[in-house]
Design an enzyme around this catalytic site. Sequence first.
Site, PDB file in Angstrom:
ATOM      1  CE  LYS A  57      -6.008   1.933  -0.637  1.00  0.00           C
ATOM      2  NZ  LYS A  57      -6.446   2.026   0.707  1.00  0.00           N
ATOM      3  CE  LYS A  71      -3.583   2.398   2.580  1.00  0.00           C
ATOM      4  NZ  LYS A  71      -4.532   2.327   3.701  1.00  0.00           N
TER       5      LYS A  71
HETATM    6  C1  PBG Z   1      -7.416   3.330   5.592  1.00  0.00           C
HETATM    7  C2  PBG Z   1      -7.630   3.256   4.126  1.00  0.00           C
HETATM    8  C3  PBG Z   1      -7.443   4.230   3.132  1.00  0.00           C
HETATM    9  C4  PBG Z   1      -7.919   3.686   1.940  1.00  0.00           C
HETATM   10  C5  PBG Z   1      -8.356   2.394   2.234  1.00  0.00           C
HETATM   11  N1  PBG Z   1      -8.152   2.141   3.579  1.00  0.00           N
HETATM   12  C6  PBG Z   1      -6.977   5.623   3.209  1.00  0.00           C
HETATM   13  C7  PBG Z   1      -5.620   5.950   3.598  1.00  0.00           C
HETATM   14  O1  PBG Z   1      -4.738   5.097   3.722  1.00  0.00           O
HETATM   15  O2  PBG Z   1      -5.426   7.147   3.842  1.00  0.00           O
HETATM   16  C8  PBG Z   1      -7.968   4.372   0.606  1.00  0.00           C
HETATM   17  C9  PBG Z   1      -9.047   3.904  -0.320  1.00  0.00           C
HETATM   18  C10 PBG Z   1      -9.352   4.797  -1.462  1.00  0.00           C
HETATM   19  O3  PBG Z   1      -8.725   5.856  -1.687  1.00  0.00           O
HETATM   20  O4  PBG Z   1     -10.290   4.454  -2.207  1.00  0.00           O
HETATM   21  N2  PBG Z   1      -6.110   3.286   6.021  1.00  0.00           N
END
Ligand code: PBG
Length: 335
Positions: free
Chosen positions: A258, A205
């Site tokens: 992601k 991520k």
């Molecule tokens: C929580 C999380 C996030 C997303 C999914 N889980 C946001 C972040 O890390 O700030 C992003 C999902 C999206 O942008 O569609 N940690």
Amino acid sequence: MDDTISSGFPALRLRRLRQSPALRDLVRETHLRADQLVLPLFARPGRRVRIPVKAMPGVWQLSPDEVVRAAAQAQEAGVPAVLLFGIPERKDTRASGAYARRGIVQQTVRQLKREVPGLLVITDVCLCEYMSHGHCGVVRRDRHGARVLNDPTLPLLAQTALSHAEAGADLVAPSDMMDGRVRAIRQRLDTAGFAETPILAYAAKFASAFYGPFREAAESAPRFGDRRSYQMDPANGLEALREVALDIQEGADIVMVKPALAYLDIIHRVKTQFGYPTAAYAVSGEYAMIKAAAAQGWIDERAITLESLLAMRRAGADVLITYAAVEVARWLKTG
Ligand code: PBG
């Protein structure tokens, strides 16, 4: 015979197999199917509440009864799974809403399992929506400033995952990017009798600007600083492979990359190297860009959405998490 493109034999004519729809269908390498789709949903307290998310047309914060309605519609369209996020009534510095027995996600999962049988319910396991400061872990402020602490965060994540499993979640999906969270969650689930609950790990991520619209949807923007001390540097590919290796070692059953579209190389490397079930998350910013251009009439929304998801599949993704899941499932049905 005169052959203008080849002096040798056989002539290299790749267009032979592109002549008709039936021929093209016959040799197509990659397919998009509704049963690969996961729809993210945002649950908030109340009844009959639908609050639109500004930068994500078609996405709402929903009260549990409305989540049930949206999930049933998704299932009806052929989408097999939802990914649940929660917006709690109150936030604090221990994220107590994340693991409360009657927390917003726990309550919604129970209702979904009761009222939409057969639907797979995946829960996002993170603390940012429940922390008053908006970070994904426990924060300590000292003379060096504020730091997000790794190890003190792990029991809170494990407790959150367990509370989701107890409510009936079919899979839990940790998205915090703390080191060791998959192991902590796996151990906690196993000792509590949930050895059969799979973990879908947000393994690679990245600290991405593509999450902008989500933070409005989940009310989870950090109040200070950013997430770069725990989410990955977008410049790093080899490190992504190390992240995935570690999560697999710790017990992840499905690994996620992601964002998706700007990280197709990572999806491909992860799938090639590990051969694990791989998920791609087409995040909020990706969705917002397509919606915005389509609203102007500048692009063909349906064609671009399908082509983007197909590219993720071609790169190696098995599971596609997308806010457009329901529309996509309907488009696939009508051909
Ligand atoms: C929580 C999380 C996030 C997303 C999914 N889980 C946001 C972040 O890390 O700030 C992003 C999902 C999206 O942008 O569609 N940690």
